[in-house]
Design an enzyme around this catalytic site. Structure first.
Site, mmCIF file in Angstrom:
data_model
loop_
_atom_site.group_PDB
_atom_site.id
_atom_site.type_symbol
_atom_site.label_atom_id
_atom_site.label_comp_id
_atom_site.label_asym_id
_atom_site.label_seq_id
_atom_site.Cartn_x
_atom_site.Cartn_y
_atom_site.Cartn_z
ATOM 1 C CD GLU A 92 -1.769 2.307 1.646
ATOM 2 O OE1 GLU A 92 -1.504 3.208 0.801
ATOM 3 O OE2 GLU A 92 -1.764 2.501 2.861
ATOM 4 C CB CYS A 104 -0.936 6.954 1.494
ATOM 5 S SG CYS A 104 -2.299 6.177 2.384
#
Length: 488
Positions: A248, A282
């Site tokens: 991720e 993110c």
């Protein structure tokens, strides 16, 4: 000065060395952290492997594993003030965010506690009358969970929760930039009663900690959240052992606003998308793509709203905006902003390092319309910098949204339902938020395309990431096998 320890095989121990942890709000040392080196990493993995095969863990039923996770969730809730305060001190994230995020951490562990006894195999209706076959799901083995400094408790929960629910054991590596929250979390693992070695918590630097862990032959699955460059090192390290890897990674997420939308909602969502957590997320919506006809009005109102954001000490509940985590990060952001202005981008707000102590950097908006090569448009800054561009057609919005190798998240604001459906089909990202942003749930998978990684966290999908399948055949006939050389 506070001291922290590693947690290996059910025991707390000092590191091979110590290193300083800096409070980003003051720039001062506030704690000593333990550094795990090769020997301790190896012992942590060995402990996890031994625990994986030991009956104290492997002999538990799925519902018994779930009960341990339920207890862990309760302990996280009970310890929320302490955990939130540590995360705020170590990372600079405001206490309002860390406090609310701890509630999500508990919910993720609680969700996977309930899911533990629902990871099922299946019957296979094979076309052979004398045979039966079925699929069994089994835990993959030792998991190396490697998380970055931002939202460590949350980002570890989405790995550790499903891994334990599936029956795996874990070596959890906290980021050396701010490891305090996870080293404290190890105490909750211990208190919850997990058998020794089931979860081990370490921290340390790349060459002697992260590299050793990701290359370890006993690690079956590596779950990593972080940047693409580190991910490439991890993939190379894991190749020797062909360990499974889920990633991720970062993003350069587009926030797309059409003229037919509710402007007030879009403004608040854009503030949340890029300036919450000081942009250190993110999924930060760092590229605003605005329909040309409303650009001037939207930017004016956005700039006015940004000026009212309350910057201050992160441990003050009234503060809305805190410091960056490291001085190095602030320097990188300033360099990219300056370079983008040199390339022709127009500075709307911010853009200058804040005076005083700590690693503060103001909310910054760059109008990059007509400056397609501006560095801020293409670089994941991991900070509070919004790059603005315009579009005049839906097709142009899609083209610009997809003009990046990343594909983690995106936001689309429109009141046109059919357009919303067209946009969700066309945008290449693992998450599309429609008329909202930065929303998560334990039930919903999370992950990206391209340089934003592969694999999914959240929901049943995440638990299945930590399993492998076994196909079992049963011959039902009493008749002898007539021809051993014919495939049946």
């Amino acid at each position: 000065m506070q001291q922290f320890q590693l947690y290996i095989n059910g025991k707390f121990e000092d590191g091979a060395a110590q290193f300083d942890s800096i409070n980003p709000a003051t720039g001062e040392i506030w704690a000593k952290m333990p550094e795990a080196r090769t020997d301790q990493v190896n012992r942590a993995v060995d402990a996890a492997e031994q625990a994986f095969y030991d009956s104290s863990w492997s002999g538990l039923t799925a519902s018994q594993r779930g009960k341990l996770l339920y207890k862990l969730a309760d302990l996280v809730e009970k310890s929320a003030p302490r955990l939130a305060a540590l995360e705020t001190t170590d990372t600079g994230k405001i206490i309002r965010e860390t406090s609310s995020q701890i509630a999500y951490v508990a919910e993720y562990y609680r969700y996977y506690a309930g899911l533990a006894d629902k990871i099922e195999g299946s019957f296979i209706p094979v076309d052979k009358p004398d045979m039966q076959a079925w699929l069994v799901r089994e835990p993959v083995g030792v998991v190396a969970a490697i998380v970055p400094w931002n939202s460590q408790l949350f980002l570890s929960a989405v790995k550790v929760g499903p891994a334990l629910a599936a029956g795996c054991t874990v070596v959890l590596k906290a980021s050396e930039e701010a490891p305090a929250p996870l080293l404290e979390f190890a105490k909750l693992i211990d208190e919850a009663g997990f058998p020794a070695g089931v979860v081990n918590v370490i921290t340390g630097f790349g060459p002697e900690c992260g590299a050793v862990l990701s290359a370890h032959p006993k690690v079956a699955h590596i779950a990593f959240t972080g940047g693409p460059e580190t991910a490439k090192h991890i993939v190379r390290n894991s190749a020797e052992n062909l360990a499974k890897v889920s990633l991720e990674l970062g993003g350069k997420s587009p926030f797309i606003v059409f003229a037919d939308t509710d402007i007030n909602s879009a403004l608040n969502a854009q503030i949340a998308a890029i300036f919450a957590a000081t942009g250190q997320s993110c999924v930060a919506g760092s590229r605003l793509l605005i329909e040309e006809s409303i650009k001037d009005e939207f930017l004016q109102r956005l700039a006015e709203r940004v000026q009212s954001i309350k910057m201050g000490l992160p441990d003050d509940m009234q503060t809305e905006y805190g410091p960056l985590c490291t001085l190095k990060q602030r320097e990188k952001i300033q360099q990219v902003v300056q370079r983008s202005v040199e390339q022709g981008a127009k500075l709307i707000t911010g853009g200058q390092v804040c005076d005083g102590a700590g690693y503060y950097y103001p909310p910054t908006i760059l109008d990059c319309s007509g400056v397609s090569d501006a560095q801020s448009i293409h670089t994941e800054l991991f900070g509070p910098v919004l790059s603005v561009d315009t579009f005049s057609t839906e097709a142009e919005a899609i083209q610009k949204a997809n003009s990046t190798p990343y594909g983690l998240a995106s936001g689309v604001f429109t009141s046109n339902l059919t357009r919303a459906h067209r946009m969700t089909r066309a945008i290449r990202s693992g998450i599309v938020w429609l008329n909202t942003y930065r929303v998560v749930s334990p039930l919903a998978p999370f992950g990206g395309y391209g340089l934003s990684g592969h694999g999914r966290e959240g929901g049943l999908s995440a638990a299945l990431e930590y399993t492998t399948t076994k196909t079992v055949w049963l011959r039902m006939s009493d008749q002898p096998i007539d021809d051993p050389f014919v495939m049946r």
